[in-house]
Design an enzyme around this catalytic site. Sequence first.
Site, PDB file in Angstrom:
ATOM      1  N   SER A 270       4.911  -0.706   2.847  1.00  0.00           N
ATOM      2  CA  SER A 270       4.347   0.438   3.585  1.00  0.00           C
ATOM      3  C   SER A 270       5.255   0.777   4.747  1.00  0.00           C
ATOM      4  O   SER A 270       6.107  -0.029   5.139  1.00  0.00           O
ATOM      5  CB  SER A 270       2.964   0.068   4.132  1.00  0.00           C
ATOM      6  OG  SER A 270       3.103  -0.745   5.289  1.00  0.00           O
ATOM      7  N   ASP A 271       5.067   1.952   5.325  1.00  0.00           N
ATOM      8  CA  ASP A 271       5.745   2.199   6.585  1.00  0.00           C
ATOM      9  C   ASP A 271       4.933   1.488   7.672  1.00  0.00           C
ATOM     10  O   ASP A 271       3.805   1.035   7.427  1.00  0.00           O
ATOM     11  CB  ASP A 271       5.869   3.712   6.858  1.00  0.00           C
ATOM     12  CG  ASP A 271       6.980   3.994   7.844  1.00  0.00           C
ATOM     13  OD1 ASP A 271       7.519   5.112   7.826  1.00  0.00           O
ATOM     14  OD2 ASP A 271       7.331   3.086   8.628  1.00  0.00           O
ATOM     15  N   TRP A 272       5.486   1.414   8.853  1.00  0.00           N
ATOM     16  CA  TRP A 272       4.845   0.634   9.922  1.00  0.00           C
ATOM     17  C   TRP A 272       3.417   1.117  10.187  1.00  0.00           C
ATOM     18  O   TRP A 272       3.216   2.243  10.644  1.00  0.00           O
ATOM     19  CB  TRP A 272       5.680   0.750  11.195  1.00  0.00           C
ATOM     20  CG  TRP A 272       5.164  -0.073  12.337  1.00  0.00           C
ATOM     21  CD1 TRP A 272       3.995   0.088  13.028  1.00  0.00           C
ATOM     22  CD2 TRP A 272       5.806  -1.200  12.949  1.00  0.00           C
ATOM     23  NE1 TRP A 272       3.872  -0.853  14.003  1.00  0.00           N
ATOM     24  CE2 TRP A 272       4.981  -1.651  13.988  1.00  0.00           C
ATOM     25  CE3 TRP A 272       6.996  -1.860  12.741  1.00  0.00           C
ATOM     26  CZ2 TRP A 272       5.298  -2.744  14.796  1.00  0.00           C
ATOM     27  CZ3 TRP A 272       7.336  -2.938  13.558  1.00  0.00           C
ATOM     28  CH2 TRP A 272       6.483  -3.375  14.555  1.00  0.00           C
ATOM     29  N   GLY A 273       2.456   0.311   9.839  1.00  0.00           N
ATOM     30  CA  GLY A 273       1.076   0.651  10.136  1.00  0.00           C
ATOM     31  C   GLY A 273       0.513   1.761   9.266  1.00  0.00           C
ATOM     32  O   GLY A 273      -0.604   2.236   9.494  1.00  0.00           O
ATOM     33  N   SER A 274       1.234   2.171   8.227  1.00  0.00           N
ATOM     34  CA  SER A 274       0.765   3.347   7.482  1.00  0.00           C
ATOM     35  C   SER A 274      -0.491   3.056   6.667  1.00  0.00           C
ATOM     36  O   SER A 274      -1.209   3.979   6.288  1.00  0.00           O
ATOM     37  CB  SER A 274       1.874   3.878   6.560  1.00  0.00           C
ATOM     38  OG  SER A 274       2.205   2.929   5.575  1.00  0.00           O
TER      39      SER A 274
END
Length: 711
Positions: A270-274
Amino acid sequence: MKPSTVLYKDASVPVEIRIDDLLSRMTTHEKVMQLNQYTLGNNNNENNVGEVAGELPAELGSVIYYNDNPDLRNAYQRRCMEESRLGIPCIFGYDMIHGFRTIYPISLGQACSWNVPLVERMTSYAAAEGRMSGVDWTFSPMIDVARDPRWGRVSEGYGEDPYANAAFCAATVRGYQGKSLADSTTIAACLKHYVAYGASEAGRDYVYTEVSPQTLWDTYLPPYKAGVDAGALTLMSSFNDISGIPGSANYYTLTEILKNRWKHKGFVVSDWGSIEQLVNQGNAADKKEAGLRAFNSGLEMDMMSHAYDKYLEELIDEGKVDSVLLDESVRRVLRVKMLLGLFEKPYTGNHPDRFMRPDALSAARQLAAESMVLLKNDSTGILPLDGVGRIAVIGPVAKSSASLQGSWNGRGVYDETVTLYQGILDRFAPEAEIRFAKGSDLDKTTEVELAQAVDTACWADVVILCLGEERRWSGENASRSTIALPEAQLQLAEKIAATGKPVVMLLSSGRPLDLSQMEPLANAIIEVWQPGTAGGAAAADILSGDVNPSGKLAMTFPRSTGQIPIYYNRRGSARRHQGFYQDIPSTPLYPFGHGLSYTTFVYGEPSVSSSTFRKGEKVTVTVPVTNTGLRAGAEAVLWFISDPAASITRPLMELKHFEKRELKPGETTTFKFVIDPMKHLSFPDADGNIILEPGDFKIIVGPHTVNLVME
Ligand code: GLC
């Protein structure tokens, strides 16, 4: 007696058998932990501040590694290998976007070089610096087709065209992953941000993207298909909401397309915190539901949401997550780790000479020079500078190393950057006398500063005016409501122009700029982008003519922010001679493909192997190109197709091939485009089915158009 090696640790056994064995030994908790990524080292990314785990668990799948020394990595890896029950190595990721310690031009600049082999070579140098510093995996290439320069992340991709993004994507994957991932100088690539993040509404970041299924297949997916075909081991899911289903919880993109159709065998992070951000987007009521949606959509690894480590076991116990999917997800992560050789070589050796090697620096300087675009060189022929006695170097960017490194500058060290001023000094002094005046800050000035700059300009024979953006005005979380430079810089340019001295404007930016007011104030304009460690030296190479500029724009320069979106491969208007702006021309200031040279190239008459052909037949079009000037130069020949009448409307023209070659003065060489109808003349429908229709086609190369008929 050979020590007993458990099957999964035996490198002589086929990877899938080893994974079967390892999976059979893992507990659910150990499996879940492989699907989590935390951070290790000093996180200097001000956009992503997350909880720093005190004691990292020894069973963790991955970390983002914020360090350029392998010691910290090796110390943690030793805990993973020796303190965990099964000794599964961690994989260390990092954002190496345009270099690790040696910083290369931003990707948008690289695209303007149209030099794919050079980009591939430069990427291999970056991979070597990273792998020898403890990084196994880079979150790159970023291949988000982008057509709104208000969006700061246009700097990170390869411009507005799907084919250009695809070509440079494949080159970077080859460069990063090399011939063998088990080498100590190669790293796993990561295609990002999957998918259509570049359609961010109004150029804002992290926001909704309205993308029709047709546009998803036409514009945003092709670079990812090219990357998967090139063997990219990982992808990163995007923040954006893709017309109602966010990229990090989108079964259609993450599983149906990527796994079921493209047969991708690696994993998606995932992207950061996505994952957690699905709650903000209204796609999940809480983090647990977000984790459920993301995991069941086909997103294998959780970057810093702490949704998987916190809820996945619970969701499995509740029967909401299938343990078969859990095993398949873990299999994908273990597969990448084994392909990287991490089980056999979990630790990074000591390579004190890994940074700024001569070959890397030489490539950095060459690529920076080839990325620079000569936008204007008026009839005064001020460039290349020749025999100038007094040079005034003026402007807020002249001595800025940060501006030249750009965003995502990895482990770059500003002091190692050759600034524009330093590059000019090194190349032109002592034959020429050089003086400097800042004239303004990036966004403010004073009468005193302006007066000093004017005095310096009046003293000089020529002014090099260095303007542009601060490094953090582009990149992530860096949207701007206007793409014009601040008033203070325009004021400075006006004052300098008023002296009547010849002016060469160097622009360092991470995006196309609105230069409508700047353009009349300079005799010559060079977009140098954010050219990296060797930027100033490369700029001096161009200014002096040691290198003949060959850059061509990979993204349109609008006349004004009001024209956005404006890009070359748009669909046709219902009325060809109406629908224009009333207040300004509807053409861009500098179009896609624009770029001047110190020599001239003439495109002769094209020839075609057959102007009529059938679906299964290839057609070869050639065009002779002559360097009609007195100076050697490189020319990138861009080939476009046009399908003027199709069951699904097509862009007026689409880039489908390009090639760059150096030509001596007077030399003629023939460029060729072998057209494979299924590859070059087909198009997808709204579910990715490939359509190839008979009829008229046009091939556009330079000033010429060749008409073809497919029966
Ligand atoms: C950021 C970016 C992504 C990057 C990741 C890790 O938010 O969107 O491009 O790779 O976080 O730093």
